[in-house]
Write a protein that holds these residues in place. Structure first.
Motif: not given
Length: 818
Positions: A534, A525-527, A469, A479-481, A537, A584
């Motif tokens: 990042i 991956r969820q972004s 994460r 923002n988060t990935g 997604s 990534n």
């Protein structure tokens, strides 16, 4: 003299096993009757000599000369296992006898190693190998494999904030990647068990008997992830007699280490046991000005237990090993050395904004301060169980090694390296859960045959599951990935290596290994949005491949005289396919399987014993070509450096190596090693962002690297001995990044250490005082540039990883054996 027999200070004991023990007896007689033994009257017979690192020994004129016997004229045989030490004097007794006897005619003993999966004198093994004694390394505060690179010029190490980011290089070649879909080019083997992931190898070397560094492709016997070489670690073995030790060390900078162990018979004549424990704590040598904490430290604790079972009515030997080690490392994600970035043409772009954000820290090449508001650390749990069975069968030895190992890792990183909220705050959190199961079954022929062989089957299955994460925060925007990914890998192999004794002095070597790799991955991956470091997604994606390959070895070995053995070999190395699986990852463009890395190597060498065994001198020259070299190339994603695993092309590595060990006088001994390694990328499809890759230096490989150590030992007050030791190591400049940026070159440097050891052999007591890095030299074990692959003119910065001996420090080690 320093202890040369591992942490316990005694010879491992094993009950004789039928035909194997008979061969051992005859081999000992042959060695005793050789010209070298006749000249060195009074040296301990082979069955009493501990099979550890090559050492300097003083002969005693009152010792008995072993009986003279002969063996059929073939290669000088080596005992398949040490004989039971119960019939021999205890080491303390031997030391007491030595201190009472006149000192005369020192010589250097050879070491028994297992580089060919069979016990063999190092001077008779047609492989370039350097052997490091575990006890001596520990006393010098060299406690991990990356520390051992200080003693082996051809071995180099890539540092990082977590075990996942670290790796080994031999002769210029190694694989450094966080991807679980790739394996190392340098294999690490501990007590016969290969470790599948590079991060597993960054273990604390407690209770180690010896470390063998085998240079060049070793895939025939050691497997697919040995295309550049092998680090073979052997830990202490159980004994039949009760023995124990306690070992404590204190060093400036807030470092404390403690080790202890006991060994002895649990059921006399049937079961021997060993238990060793370790505990360490080190504050660190980097200051975090944000909160006043010390970082770049560590704490380790762990244990190892071994049970050796030799049933009275059977030629079976069983060895059960259990081990566990917990580690916390507080390595920061780099210490800033410069807020300038160099671009082609020598153009330098300053970064005053980042310099102000870093304040009050001032960037410099010797900086040991950070300003970070996230506690960067990694917790690591590593352990397993193995069962080795050895059965003497009609003069052969059948061996089975069954093993399970686990590795769990959790890391937190301050990726932005600042604490000022005006700068985007980037925090990483990753977890790893890795498990492997392996089985090796092999048959070794008896020694003294026209054809001696080892043949076997091997299977390893591993499963890796990871999450990662990254959170970017600037003001009210976050923002988060989050990525979840994993790899499964099954490796199967059949292998055989033969030694053909054409004459007593002329031998041939031929072997091969056939390999199959089944490799698969998953990734998603969820972004919330693309941001610094990042990517957008990525949906759930899988991949799978099955590849076959081979490793091979052929050569000739010739005893030119009774004091010189020469050899010439060709080796083909193989490292299997790989997937670039990471946080990534973009499967559409990066999901293609990487081709296997292969190597073709030619080597010639000579191993000599000179001046009545006072000097061992080994020389080797090599030329190796690696095709489809698997390497990391840095990319920028949203302004953050992200490394990308690629087939980088062809690498040519060539050079010469030398190792020596000399008993100059009865009091003075010298040992050292040197290597010249010319490793370069000779062809590539990778286009450098700012500097050409073709013809550039291969990362982590100085062209010149050398070390030398001197010990001068004197008796003191009749019962004591005092050893004055000093060591010097030096290396030329080294490039740390495939981008070939001038900002990631570490200049040439040298380190000077010294120590004084006082020993009371009768009491089993030793006290050592040491100073490391006397000249207070600062250097980097890794450098990375934020702007190395950026558009020229982009503001960036450079950061380094700081070694333990970056600056002078002192210590004392106290050891008591009983």
């Amino acid at each position: 003299m320093k202890s040369e027999t591992g942490d316990f200070g005694w010879t491992p004991a094993r009950r004789p096993m039928g035909c194997v023990s008979f061969v051992a007896l005859l081999a000992g007689s042959l060695i005793a009757s050789s010209p070298a033994s006749a000249q060195n009257q009074g040296a301990a017979p082979p069955e009493q000599a501990p099979p550890h690192a090559t050492k300097t020994t003083v002969k005693k004129p009152n010792a008995k000369k072993p009986p003279v016997k002969t063996l059929r004229a073939t290669r000088q045989a080596t005992p398949a296992a040490p004989t039971n030490s119960a019939a021999a004097p205890a080491p303390a007794q031997l030391q007491a006898q030595a201190s009472a006897a006149p000192v005369a005619n020192a010589h250097v003993e050879d070491v028994v190693i297992t580089a060919t999966l069979l016990p063999e004198k190092a001077q008779k093994v047609p492989v370039a190998v350097t052997v490091v004694d575990g006890a001596q390394a520990a006393q010098a505060n060299l406690n991990t494999i990356n520390d051992i690179t200080q003693l082996v010029p051809s071995l180099n190490f890539r540092d990082g904030a977590s075990n996942k980011d670290q790796g080994l290089f031999i002769r210029g070649v190694g694989t450094v990647t966080t991807s679980p879909g790739a394996e190392p080019s340098v294999s690490t083997v501990v007590d016969g068990v290969a470790l599948a992931r590079p991060g597993q190898a960054t273990l604390d070397l407690f209770d180690v008997e010896r470390i063998e560094v085998l240079k060049g492709p070793q895939g025939t016997l050691f497997g697919k992830n040995a295309s550049a070489g092998v680090v073979n670690v052997t830990t202490a073995q159980p004994t039949s007699e009760f023995r124990g030790y306690g070992d404590a060390s204190w060093y400036s900078g807030g470092e404390k280490r403690f080790k202890a162990g006991v060994s002895g018979a649990l059921v006399p004549g049937v079961v021997n046991g060993l238990l060793s424990v370790v505990g360490t704590d080190y504050d660190g040598n980097v200051a975090n000005v944000y909160n006043g904490d010390k970082v770049n430290g560590s704490s380790h604790y762990g244990a190892r237990a071994k049970f050796e079972i030799t049933p009275q009515t059977s030629d079976l030997r069983a060895l059960l090993t259990l081990d566990y080690l917990h580690t916390r490392e507080t390595n920061p994600t780099g210490v800033v050395t410069s807020t300038n970035t160099t671009y082609p043409g020598g153009v330098i772009t300053p970064n005053p904004t980042f310099a102000s954000l870093l304040s009050p820290v001032v960037a410099s090449s010797s900086n040991r301060s950070i300003n970070a508001n996230t506690f960067t650390h990694a917790d690591d749990d590593n352990g397993g169980v193995s069962l080795q069975l050895d059965y003497a069968l009609l003069g052969h030895t059948l061996t089975s090694i069954t093993a399970y190992r686990f590795w769990k890792n959790e890391q937190f990183q301050d990726f932005d390296r600042t604490s000022n909220p005006a700068n985007k705050q980037v925090v990483d959190h990753g977890t790893l859960d890795f498990n492997q199961v392996s089985e090796e079954l092999r048959l070794a022929s008896a020694r003294g045959q026209f054809i001696e062989y080892v043949a076997g089957l091997y299977v390893l299955h591993s499963e890796d599951s990871e999450t990662y994460r990254r959170t970017d925060t600037l003001g009210a925007t976050t923002n988060t990935g989050f990525a979840s990914y994993g790899v499964t890998n099954t490796n199967i192999a059949a292998f055989n290596e033969n030694t053909i004794n054409f004459t007593p002095v002329f031998r041939g070597i031929a072997g091969a290994r056939v390999i199959g790799d089944d490799l698969g991955y998953r990734h998603e991956r969820q972004s919330t949005a693309a941001d610094t470091g990042i990517a957008v997604s990525s949906p759930y994606t899988t991949g799978h491949t099955f590849k076959t390959g081979y490793a091979a070895r052929a050569g000739l070995e010739y005893d030119a005289t009774d004091w010189a053995t020469t050899y010439a070999t060709y080796s083909h190395g193989y490292k299997g396919p790989a997937y670039n699986v990471f946080f990534n990852m973009v499967p559409a463009t990066q999901g293609k399987v990487l081709a296997p890395e292969t190597s073709n190597s030619f080597e010639i060498g000579a191993k000599t014993k000179l001046f009545d065994n006072r000097v061992l001198l080994n020389l080797a020259a090599f030329h190796t070509v690696f095709d489809n070299y698997q390497a990391n190339f840095p990319n920028l994603i949203g302004g953050a450096v992200v490394t990308n695993l690629v087939n980088a092309g062809t690498v040519t590595s060539q050079g010469v190596e030398a190792d020596f060990n000399a008993a100059v006088t009865d009091e003075l001994s010298l040992k050292g090693a040197a290597a010249y390694t010319d490793a370069a990328i000779t062809s590539t499809s990778v286009i450098g962002r700012n500097w050409p890759i073709k013809g550039g230096m291969v990362p982590f490989t100085p062209k010149w690297k050398a070390n030398v150590r001197a010990d001068y030992t004197l008796p003191w007050l009749e019962k004591y001995s005092v050893d004055f030791g000093t060591a010097l190591r030096w290396q030329s400049k080294v490039q740390y990044d495939l981008s070939e940026s001038p900002d990631t070159i570490q200049k040439a440097y040298g380190i000077w250490d010294a120590d004084v050891t006082i020993s009371d052999a009768n009491a089993g007591l030793k006290v050592a005082f040491l100073v490391k890095n006397i000249l207070n030299t600062s250097y980097a074990t890794y450098l990375q540039s934020q702007g190395a692959t950026a558009v020229p003119g982009t503001a960036g910065y450079v950061y380094r990883w700081v070694p333990r001996d970056d600056g002078r420090y002192f210590g004392v080690n106290i050891r008591k054996e009983f």
